[in-house]
Write a protein that holds these residues in place. Structure first.
Motif, mmCIF file in Angstrom:
data_model
loop_
_atom_site.group_PDB
_atom_site.id
_atom_site.type_symbol
_atom_site.label_atom_id
_atom_site.label_comp_id
_atom_site.label_asym_id
_atom_site.label_seq_id
_atom_site.Cartn_x
_atom_site.Cartn_y
_atom_site.Cartn_z
ATOM 1 N N LYS A 1 -11.099 -29.632 5.309
ATOM 2 C CA LYS A 1 -10.063 -30.005 6.275
ATOM 3 C C LYS A 1 -8.803 -30.504 5.561
ATOM 4 C CE LYS A 1 -9.592 -32.652 10.569
ATOM 5 N NZ LYS A 1 -10.238 -33.661 11.453
ATOM 6 N N ILE A 2 -8.995 -31.214 4.448
ATOM 7 C CA ILE A 2 -7.863 -31.724 3.680
ATOM 8 C C ILE A 2 -7.013 -30.582 3.114
ATOM 9 C CG2 ILE A 2 -7.250 -33.032 1.596
ATOM 10 C CD1 ILE A 2 -9.864 -34.652 2.115
ATOM 11 N N LEU A 3 -7.662 -29.460 2.816
ATOM 12 C CA LEU A 3 -6.962 -28.329 2.209
ATOM 13 C C LEU A 3 -5.936 -27.695 3.151
ATOM 14 C CD1 LEU A 3 -9.910 -26.578 0.324
ATOM 15 C CD2 LEU A 3 -8.157 -28.089 -0.615
ATOM 16 N N THR A 4 -5.943 -28.092 4.426
ATOM 17 C CA THR A 4 -4.948 -27.561 5.372
ATOM 18 C C THR A 4 -3.529 -27.863 4.900
ATOM 19 O OG1 THR A 4 -6.500 -27.908 7.194
ATOM 20 C CG2 THR A 4 -4.214 -27.549 7.784
ATOM 21 N N THR A 5 -3.330 -29.039 4.312
ATOM 22 C CA THR A 5 -1.983 -29.430 3.872
ATOM 23 C C THR A 5 -1.411 -28.467 2.832
ATOM 24 O OG1 THR A 5 -2.407 -31.762 4.371
ATOM 25 C CG2 THR A 5 -0.590 -31.279 2.867
ATOM 26 N N PRO A 6 -2.097 -28.216 1.696
ATOM 27 C CA PRO A 6 -1.532 -27.245 0.747
ATOM 28 C C PRO A 6 -1.461 -25.820 1.293
ATOM 29 C CG PRO A 6 -3.726 -27.972 0.043
ATOM 30 C CD PRO A 6 -3.307 -28.874 1.151
ATOM 31 N N VAL A 7 -2.372 -25.442 2.197
ATOM 32 C CA VAL A 7 -2.320 -24.098 2.782
ATOM 33 C C VAL A 7 -1.073 -23.941 3.646
ATOM 34 C CG1 VAL A 7 -3.467 -22.485 4.366
ATOM 35 C CG2 VAL A 7 -4.810 -23.709 2.661
#
Length: 354
Positions: free
Chosen positions: A144-150
């Motif tokens: 879920k945290i990876l949404t930011t860099p994506v």
């Protein structure tokens, strides 16, 4: 929470661009510093207040909907996708009432313009729930945290948005901080990773496309959500029928409690959905993503302060890192947009630096 029929054409057009023509992710030539002695105008101050109120509305309504949803899942036997569809129906009803009260004007939009937005919203809801089912809580939070860099990569690659080095650097403490206070047990599996990856991609596309469609169609949040909300509810029905069970209550008291809780969540969801669109339109998808991390920290701190829930050193350190990153991001964004009250700290950014 969650339109682009021309999106595939846009991608094709961009694929023919040579590597030399592609914009760098990080702006290696930041704009020159230009001092301004003029005080902030009244219009700018009003705009600051407006943005703060809009973001605060999103934060408080989102926190409220989280606690309401948790109560419903625990006590009312209603599953996530069923509740999401009900909330989108309430949002549609609320927008219809707003339309009758002339708070906005309905703009005719071809259904295909909103269909892709509704599809990625449904994919985001479905695969986020599947990710929670096939992954551990720690793995779920990590993805879920990876949404930011994506979100950053999508806006850079397809929409040519340039980010200054300072803005990119503020993402590091935010991502590391959220991972520190949220991620514990990590266990990767093939099916779980694929499902979580689709969930991340659909969530990121939804956030980016909301902003892009609002600009492309030249409409406000109410006008776009008026079409997207009912369409999303309809698209979720097949998944609800095949993947979820309907609640059954033994007493009328249980049924009445469930109805009251669902109505309350529907009303709050109306405020959440409107504020999501408003925040993305008036700031950016990245800013909305950062606000999401602030909501996570607020929930942890709220549980610690109000309910004496335990907070270990690792979580406390993660919260401090996240808050530091969020504060730095806000300060740098305002500085690059020449909006800091202390004008000596402001610079004039180029038009495509965010």
């Amino acid at each position: 929470m969650s339109t682009n029929h021309s999106y595939s054409h846009d991608i094709d057009d961009k694929k023919v661009i040579s590597p030399e023509m592609k914009l760098p992710l990080i702006d290696t030539n930041p704009p020159g510093i230009q001092r301004s002695s003029a005080p902030l105008s009244q219009d700018m101050i009003k705009e600051h207040i407006r943005v703060v109120i809009g973001c605060a509305t999103n934060i408080f309504s989102s926190i409220g909907i989280i606690f309401l949803n948790k109560y419903i899942f625990k006590h009312c036997q209603i599953k996530t996708m069923t509740l999401t569809a009900i909330q989108m129906v309430f949002t549609s009803l609320g927008l219809w009432i707003c339309l009758q009260m002339n708070t906005f004007v309905r703009k005719s939009i071809p259904i295909q313009k909103v269909l892709s937005l509704a599809i990625v919203f449904c994919a985001f809801v479905v695969f986020t729930n599947l990710s929670l089912e096939y992954n551990t809580i720690g793995t779920y939070q990590l993805f879920k945290i990876l949404t930011t860099p994506v979100v950053v990569l999508i806006t850079w690659y397809y929409y040519k948005t340039k980010y200054s080095r300072l803005v990119v650097s503020t993402l590091i403490p935010v991502v590391v901080g959220v991972a520190t206070h949220s991620v514990n047990d990590i266990q990767l599996t093939m099916i779980g990773t694929i499902i979580a990856g689709i969930g991340i991609l659909s969530a990121s596309l939804y956030q980016v496309w909301v902003g892009e469609r609002l600009k492309e169609l030249e409409i406000n949040s109410q006008q776009l959500l008026y079409y997207q909300a009912p369409l999303s509810a309809i698209l979720l029905v097949p998944f609800i029928i095949t993947m979820e069970t309907f609640p059954s209550y033994e007493t009328s008291e249980e049924q009445r409690t469930a109805i009251i809780a669902v109505i309350a969540s529907g009303i709050v969801a109306f405020a959440v959905n409107l504020s999501v669109y408003w925040v993305i339109k008036n700031t950016s998808a990245l800013t909305y993503n950062m606000i999401g991390h602030l909501k996570t920290v607020s929930i942890l701190l709220g549980g610690f302060i109000l309910f004496q829930e335990s907070l270990n050193f690792k979580q406390f350190l993660g919260i401090l890192l996240t808050l530091f990153g969020l504060f730095s991001y806000t300060l740098i964004r305002m500085r690059e947009q020449n909006q800091l009250p202390c004008t000596r700290w402001n610079i004039n950014p180029t038009s495509n630096v965010v």
